[in-house]
Motif scaffolding. Sequence first.
Motif, PDB file in Angstrom:
ATOM      1  N   GLN A  33       1.171   0.775  -3.787  1.00 51.76           N
ATOM      2  CA  GLN A  33      -0.080   0.012  -3.718  1.00 51.76           C
ATOM      3  C   GLN A  33       0.255  -1.432  -3.372  1.00 51.76           C
ATOM      4  O   GLN A  33       0.977  -2.096  -4.129  1.00 51.76           O
ATOM      5  CB  GLN A  33      -0.819   0.086  -5.050  1.00 51.76           C
ATOM      6  CG  GLN A  33      -1.216   1.488  -5.472  1.00 51.76           C
ATOM      7  CD  GLN A  33      -2.344   2.050  -4.638  1.00 51.76           C
ATOM      8  OE1 GLN A  33      -3.236   1.326  -4.192  1.00 51.76           O
ATOM      9  NE2 GLN A  33      -2.310   3.350  -4.416  1.00 51.76           N
ATOM     10  N   VAL A  34      -0.272  -1.905  -2.249  1.00 49.53           N
ATOM     11  CA  VAL A  34       0.122  -3.215  -1.719  1.00 49.53           C
ATOM     12  C   VAL A  34      -1.110  -4.083  -1.484  1.00 49.53           C
ATOM     13  O   VAL A  34      -2.096  -3.637  -0.892  1.00 49.53           O
ATOM     14  CB  VAL A  34       0.896  -3.050  -0.392  1.00 49.53           C
ATOM     15  CG1 VAL A  34       1.260  -4.410   0.204  1.00 49.53           C
ATOM     16  CG2 VAL A  34       2.148  -2.205  -0.606  1.00 49.53           C
ATOM     17  N   LEU A  35      -1.040  -5.341  -1.928  1.00 48.32           N
ATOM     18  CA  LEU A  35      -2.076  -6.329  -1.668  1.00 48.32           C
ATOM     19  C   LEU A  35      -1.557  -7.312  -0.623  1.00 48.32           C
ATOM     20  O   LEU A  35      -0.465  -7.875  -0.781  1.00 48.32           O
ATOM     21  CB  LEU A  35      -2.414  -7.085  -2.953  1.00 48.32           C
ATOM     22  CG  LEU A  35      -3.471  -8.191  -2.830  1.00 48.32           C
ATOM     23  CD1 LEU A  35      -4.833  -7.608  -2.491  1.00 48.32           C
ATOM     24  CD2 LEU A  35      -3.539  -9.007  -4.121  1.00 48.32           C
ATOM     25  N   CYS A  54      -0.320   2.033   0.726  1.00 52.44           N
ATOM     26  CA  CYS A  54      -1.769   1.918   0.492  1.00 52.44           C
ATOM     27  C   CYS A  54      -2.121   0.436   0.458  1.00 52.44           C
ATOM     28  O   CYS A  54      -1.780  -0.270  -0.497  1.00 52.44           O
ATOM     29  CB  CYS A  54      -2.144   2.593  -0.821  1.00 52.44           C
ATOM     30  SG  CYS A  54      -1.746   4.346  -0.862  1.00 52.44           S
ATOM     31  N   HIS A  56      -4.485  -2.972   0.562  1.00 54.91           N
ATOM     32  CA  HIS A  56      -5.744  -3.684   0.320  1.00 54.91           C
ATOM     33  C   HIS A  56      -5.565  -5.083   0.885  1.00 54.91           C
ATOM     34  O   HIS A  56      -4.678  -5.829   0.440  1.00 54.91           O
ATOM     35  CB  HIS A  56      -6.075  -3.728  -1.162  1.00 54.91           C
ATOM     36  CG  HIS A  56      -7.425  -4.297  -1.455  1.00 54.91           C
ATOM     37  ND1 HIS A  56      -8.591  -3.658  -1.104  1.00 54.91           N
ATOM     38  CD2 HIS A  56      -7.810  -5.462  -2.044  1.00 54.91           C
ATOM     39  CE1 HIS A  56      -9.629  -4.384  -1.479  1.00 54.91           C
ATOM     40  NE2 HIS A  56      -9.183  -5.487  -2.043  1.00 54.91           N
ATOM     41  N   TYR A  96      -0.815  -3.928  -8.539  1.00 59.32           N
ATOM     42  CA  TYR A  96      -0.129  -3.633  -7.275  1.00 59.32           C
ATOM     43  C   TYR A  96       1.389  -3.569  -7.449  1.00 59.32           C
ATOM     44  O   TYR A  96       1.977  -4.288  -8.252  1.00 59.32           O
ATOM     45  CB  TYR A  96      -0.469  -4.703  -6.231  1.00 59.32           C
ATOM     46  CG  TYR A  96      -1.926  -4.677  -5.836  1.00 59.32           C
ATOM     47  CD1 TYR A  96      -2.396  -3.784  -4.871  1.00 59.32           C
ATOM     48  CD2 TYR A  96      -2.849  -5.515  -6.449  1.00 59.32           C
ATOM     49  CE1 TYR A  96      -3.730  -3.744  -4.530  1.00 59.32           C
ATOM     50  CE2 TYR A  96      -4.193  -5.481  -6.115  1.00 59.32           C
ATOM     51  CZ  TYR A  96      -4.625  -4.586  -5.152  1.00 59.32           C
ATOM     52  OH  TYR A  96      -5.950  -4.536  -4.819  1.00 59.32           O
ATOM     53  N   ASP A  97       1.991  -2.705  -6.634  1.00 56.26           N
ATOM     54  CA  ASP A  97       3.452  -2.599  -6.595  1.00 56.26           C
ATOM     55  C   ASP A  97       4.083  -3.711  -5.774  1.00 56.26           C
ATOM     56  O   ASP A  97       5.260  -4.036  -5.957  1.00 56.26           O
ATOM     57  CB  ASP A  97       3.862  -1.246  -5.976  1.00 56.26           C
ATOM     58  CG  ASP A  97       3.318  -0.062  -6.754  1.00 56.26           C
ATOM     59  OD1 ASP A  97       3.637   0.037  -7.953  1.00 56.26           O
ATOM     60  OD2 ASP A  97       2.559   0.742  -6.178  1.00 56.26           O
ATOM     61  N   VAL A  99       2.935  -7.523  -3.406  1.00 54.89           N
ATOM     62  CA  VAL A  99       1.952  -8.477  -2.890  1.00 54.89           C
ATOM     63  C   VAL A  99       2.612  -9.269  -1.766  1.00 54.89           C
ATOM     64  O   VAL A  99       3.736  -9.764  -1.927  1.00 54.89           O
ATOM     65  CB  VAL A  99       1.449  -9.429  -3.991  1.00 54.89           C
ATOM     66  CG1 VAL A  99       0.500 -10.465  -3.403  1.00 54.89           C
ATOM     67  CG2 VAL A  99       0.752  -8.658  -5.107  1.00 54.89           C
ATOM     68  N   ALA A 122      -1.521 -10.235 -10.124  1.00 52.47           N
ATOM     69  CA  ALA A 122      -1.874  -8.967  -9.480  1.00 52.47           C
ATOM     70  C   ALA A 122      -0.722  -7.971  -9.434  1.00 52.47           C
ATOM     71  O   ALA A 122      -0.940  -6.764  -9.313  1.00 52.47           O
ATOM     72  CB  ALA A 122      -2.384  -9.233  -8.066  1.00 52.47           C
ATOM     73  N   LEU A 123       0.506  -8.473  -9.534  1.00 53.92           N
ATOM     74  CA  LEU A 123       1.672  -7.590  -9.473  1.00 53.92           C
ATOM     75  C   LEU A 123       1.913  -6.877 -10.801  1.00 53.92           C
ATOM     76  O   LEU A 123       1.805  -7.472 -11.874  1.00 53.92           O
ATOM     77  CB  LEU A 123       2.923  -8.399  -9.140  1.00 53.92           C
ATOM     78  CG  LEU A 123       3.322  -8.554  -7.692  1.00 53.92           C
ATOM     79  CD1 LEU A 123       4.514  -9.501  -7.580  1.00 53.92           C
ATOM     80  CD2 LEU A 123       3.660  -7.205  -7.047  1.00 53.92           C
ATOM     81  N   LYS A 124       2.292  -5.614 -10.693  1.00 53.50           N
ATOM     82  CA  LYS A 124       2.782  -4.906 -11.874  1.00 53.50           C
ATOM     83  C   LYS A 124       4.139  -5.483 -12.280  1.00 53.50           C
ATOM     84  O   LYS A 124       4.888  -5.989 -11.435  1.00 53.50           O
ATOM     85  CB  LYS A 124       2.970  -3.416 -11.540  1.00 53.50           C
ATOM     86  CG  LYS A 124       1.697  -2.694 -11.149  1.00 53.50           C
ATOM     87  CD  LYS A 124       2.020  -1.271 -10.712  1.00 53.50           C
ATOM     88  CE  LYS A 124       0.775  -0.540 -10.232  1.00 53.50           C
ATOM     89  NZ  LYS A 124       1.079   0.815  -9.713  1.00 53.50           N
ATOM     90  N   GLY A 127       7.189  -5.390  -9.983  1.00 52.51           N
ATOM     91  CA  GLY A 127       6.683  -5.356  -8.618  1.00 52.51           C
ATOM     92  C   GLY A 127       7.332  -6.419  -7.742  1.00 52.51           C
ATOM     93  O   GLY A 127       7.944  -7.376  -8.232  1.00 52.51           O
TER      94      GLY A 127
END
Length: 199
Positions: A33-35, A54, A56, A96-97, A99, A122-124, A127
């Motif tokens: 999951q990427v921002l 994935c 966003h 997210y994994d 950013v 936002a990062l896990k 991440g």
Amino acid sequence: MWDERFSGEGYFYGTEPARFVAAQAWRLAQGAQVLSVAEGEGRNAVRLAAQGLCIHALDGSAPALAKAQKLAAARGVSLSTEKADLARFIWPVAAYDAVFGVFIQFAPPALRSAIFRGMASALKPGGLLFLHGFSVRQLANASGGPKDAAQLWTLDLLRAAFPGWEIRHQADYDAVLAEGPGHSGKAALIDLVAVKPAR
């Protein structure tokens, strides 16, 4: 300004990813999951989506995001996009994994600090943060970027913004950009890849 810049038919920064993105994306596993922050017209997000990530993508310009979706469709990938004013954006927590912030130097220092805090939020834990932009040495060049040194980066500035993070890659270097009309010619660049602490 940004809507005007991105409203033409062409892609202001081209359709190919920044070399930093192409070179560093191997660090992410398929399905991550990427921002992407201030993504613009989609060149980096589309490259990452093509890797099976994935994505966003946030940007303040509706024309830019429309072109990002157009580019994604042309390349056969899908993106989630969101129009967002980063001065007012409510950042998610540990969502997210990875950013990405690529050439996000529209932000003066106070807003930059808020964006960096938001990206960290936002990062896990564990991440990856990916930052790429212009060094303060870019003032000597005409290939793009702000003409205010306060909006440009040094590695010290980036490391200080993320204290205690493990650095996986860092560089301050010169290159020649060919990224559409917006970034063309000799440039002074900064890269940082860092890991959010687990606790």
